[in-house]
Motif scaffolding. Structure first.
Motif, mmCIF file in Angstrom:
data_model
loop_
_atom_site.group_PDB
_atom_site.id
_atom_site.type_symbol
_atom_site.label_atom_id
_atom_site.label_comp_id
_atom_site.label_asym_id
_atom_site.label_seq_id
_atom_site.Cartn_x
_atom_site.Cartn_y
_atom_site.Cartn_z
ATOM 1 N N GLU A 1 -3.110 -1.272 -1.637
ATOM 2 C CA GLU A 1 -4.226 -2.059 -1.106
ATOM 3 C C GLU A 1 -4.683 -1.611 0.276
ATOM 4 N N ALA A 2 -3.752 -1.106 1.087
ATOM 5 C CA ALA A 2 -4.119 -0.744 2.461
ATOM 6 C C ALA A 2 -5.132 0.406 2.486
ATOM 7 N N TRP A 3 -5.050 1.298 1.496
ATOM 8 C CA TRP A 3 -6.037 2.391 1.437
ATOM 9 C C TRP A 3 -7.453 1.837 1.409
ATOM 10 N N PHE A 4 -7.658 0.829 0.554
ATOM 11 C CA PHE A 4 -9.019 0.320 0.342
ATOM 12 C C PHE A 4 -9.453 -0.574 1.496
ATOM 13 N N ALA A 5 -8.483 -1.282 2.079
ATOM 14 C CA ALA A 5 -8.801 -2.122 3.229
ATOM 15 C C ALA A 5 -9.251 -1.246 4.405
ATOM 16 N N HIS A 6 -8.924 0.026 4.361
ATOM 17 C CA HIS A 6 -9.237 0.964 5.443
ATOM 18 C C HIS A 6 -10.637 1.559 5.294
#
Lengths: 325, 319
Positions: A134-139
């Motif tokens: 999820e952190a990839w997309f939140a970035h």
């Protein structure tokens, strides 16, 4: 109220939105005839037919970009990616195209698209079927990222995601698919961008999402027996995340643990910890603790030691309780 | 379908000159430093966009490439707003946010140039999917170069479009150069039409001749509108000026460039129009002079428009 499993709450959300708006359709591998590889679209093919429940070749990039094109022409696609790991095959589509189309084209196009995918361990499926990314997309500016912790949340959040005019990365958790919970008979929506205080407490705030919310609630139960009062904040939306609810909770408890199933390094917990340090460091009485998986690929045989759970949250809470500035 | 009418041919000639002259002007203002970033011109390739767009209405869709000015002009983009975008001005189509590689005009079905090779192919396929879903008679066109046919996006899109019989035309402008590499390095086939065989998509290869392209494009668009599915057209095109403006093309050799320039699709069309007396010399002069004035006016407009404010940078990310 009625009891329902998480996976059927997903189905109900899709079905209701497809009933409401004929421009909503579902596309992905095995979503039609097979009813979805985890059963999320069971019965929908029979009800809506192959034009709206669209089986695709195994081609994540192709059908995700196709959905982007369809969304720019007035449709509202729900894309199912079978395992979150497979989203790596369509990063151009999501990162270069979908996230940017609205802003990059000067607001001419809107891309109302929901990309659903289950993440996490629980099936001993190993390094390429267990990741939490999820952190990839939140970035990436332009995407919203939503994670649902229980059947009530998944239905209300998914319905809101389908109605949202922005692209939404909608993350489920494989171990939650079988989870039972109570939901209202009548229609309801849960707003995107708002966190939910799942349990009130006074000593420590645990900020979490998805499966780790439930683990944090278990930890809070265990800790209450030791006289420690834990407040559990479920972010529900990772991007844009609800600073107000998180900061209000920390102003009350003065201690923070962030917990997610993704590997600890560079996870969304790091962003929350950094924002707290930037903006309300003086509210903290102790260092921030993070819970996350170890920084190695997901383990097949040692999965139960790899995936973080209630015990890890409990340890982190105790660690922050022991420390003080 | 056959040959276009006299009026249509004049319109096509005008569009080709407009593309050529606009891009020549762009090269000039790019070398002045008035436009930023990268500039990819399609000079020498004007026949393909005009040949296909002559069959499209404003409601039809086209997704283009980093070398996409020609397609946008042929699809009828407003030159002033397009120029303003290239100059990075707020009056541009994308509010000055994106420049040459992202030129888009929703009102005319221009779904955007694309900075990622091959990425527009499945997006255009999605537009065709939407047309079929809504049961309209709209057609989508995906344009790309032969270099893009090495991308998974190309194969995944063609496969799906063939299965679903989507109303789309895949227009490959094979200019022989994938950025800095010749086709012999990156493809086992020398015609992209062979790629379509695997998907049971009818495919045809045509010369860089606007009338030939017009004829094949007409059949393909008609097939799509009738619900008979996708077609692939390969145009054996010529790239004159390198991958981007400023590319010295050292990998290529002067002779190869000279050969490409000798096959001038615009000049050949012009000669044909003169010989067949569709146009007289004075008509051609007038078309050229009028377009010079239109392009100058677009440049003047773009120069005079303000840049977006820094304070506006954060606007419009989410709706």
């Amino acid at each position: 109220m009625k009891d329902i499993r998480y996976i059927f709450a997903i189905k109900e959300a899709m079905e209701e939105e497809m009933d409401r708006d004929e421009n909503v359709f579902l596309i992905g591998e095995d979503v039609g005839l097979a009813g979805g590889s985890f059963g999320a679209s069971k019965g929908l093919y029979e009800k809506f037919g192959p034009d709206r429940i669209v089986d695709t070749p195994i081609s994540e990039l192709g059908f995700t970009s196709l959905a982007a094109g369809a969304a720019s022409c007035g449709l509202r696609p729900i894309v199912e990616i079978m395992f979150m790991d497979f989203v790596t095959c369509c990063m151009d589509s999501i990162v270069n195209q979908i996230a940017k189309m609205r802003y990059m084209f000067g607001n001419q196009y809107t891309v109302p698209i929901v990309i659903r995918m289950p993440e996490g361990g629980g099936l001993n499926a190993g390094p390429q079927h267990s990741q939490c990314l999820e952190a990839w997309f939140a970035h990436v500016p332009g995407l919203k990222v939503v994670m649902a912790a229980n059947p009530y949340d998944v239905k209300g959040l998914l319905k809101s995601a389908i109605r949202d005019e922005n692209p939404v990365i909608f993350i489920e958790n494989k171990t939650l698919h079988a989870m039972k919970g109570s939901i209202p008979e009548e229609e309801y929506l849960i707003p995107i961008g708002k966190a939910d205080v799942k349990r009130e407490g006074t000593d420590v705030t645990v900020v979490s999402a998805s499966r780790l919310v439930n683990e944090s609630l278990k930890a809070a139960d265990l800790l209450s027996k030791e006289g420690i009062s834990v407040e559990v904040v479920d972010l529900r939306t990772i991007q844009p995340w609800d600073r107000e609810t998180v900061f209000t909770s920390i102003a009350k408890t003065h201690r923070l643990v962030v917990a997610h199933e993704a590997v600890k390094q560079f996870g969304f917990g790091a962003e929350i910890a950094a924002a707290v340090a930037e903006e309300i460091l003086d509210e903290l009485d102790a260092p921030i603790m993070r819970v996350g998986a170890p920084f190695v690929p997901a383990s097949y045989s040692l999965e139960k030691y790899y995936v973080p759970g209630a015990e890890d949250v409990k340890k982190a809470v105790l660690a922050t309780m022991e420390r003080t500035f | 379908m056959g040959k276009p009418s006299k009026e249509k041919m004049i319109e096509m000639y005008r569009a080709m000159v407009k593309i050529r002259k606009t891009e020549q002007k762009l090269m000039e203002v790019f070398s002045n430093g008035e436009i930023l970033g990268f500039l990819h011109v399609s000079i020498g390739q004007e026949a393909a966009p005009v040949g296909i767009c002559s069959h499209l209405t404003e409601a039809d869709y086209i997704a283009t490439t980093h070398r996409g000015h020609g397609h946008a002009i042929a699809k009828g983009i407003d030159l002033k707003m397009a120029m303003a975008e290239l100059f990075g001005k707020k009056a541009g189509y994308c509010l000055g946010r994106s420049g040459s590689m992202h030129l888009a005009d929703k009102s005319r079905g221009i779904m955007g140039a694309n900075g990622i090779v091959g990425a527009g192919i499945p997006i255009a396929t999605g537009a065709a999917f939407a047309a079929k879903y809504k049961k309209t008679d709209q057609v989508a066109v995906a344009t790309f170069g032969e270099g893009a046919t090495g991308e998974g996006a190309f194969h995944e899109a063609l496969n799906f479009a063939a299965i679903k019989k989507l109303p789309i035309v895949y227009l490959c402008e094979n200019n022989g150069w994938a950025e800095f590499s010749p086709m012999s390095i990156h493809a086992p086939v020398q015609s992209v039409t062979k790629r379509a065989l695997a998907y049971d998509i009818p495919a045809v290869s045509v010369a860089n001749d606007v009338l030939e392209i017009y004829e094949e494009a007409g059949k393909a668009v008609e097939r799509a509108r009738k619900g008979e599915g996708p077609t692939l057209i390969e145009v054996r095109s010529e790239r004159w000026y390198g991958h981007y403006v400023g590319d010295a093309q050292k990998y290529r050799g002067k002779e190869n460039v000279a050969q490409a320039m000798a096959k001038d699709c615009l000049l050949n069309f012009e000669k044909g129009l003169l010989e067949s007396k569709v146009l007289k010399k004075q008509d051609i002069e007038k078309i050229n002079t009028d377009l010079d004035a239109e392009i100058e006016e677009a440049v003047r407009f773009a120069r005079e428009c303000p840049y977006p404010e820094v304070s506006e940078m954060m606007e419009g990310l989410y709706l």
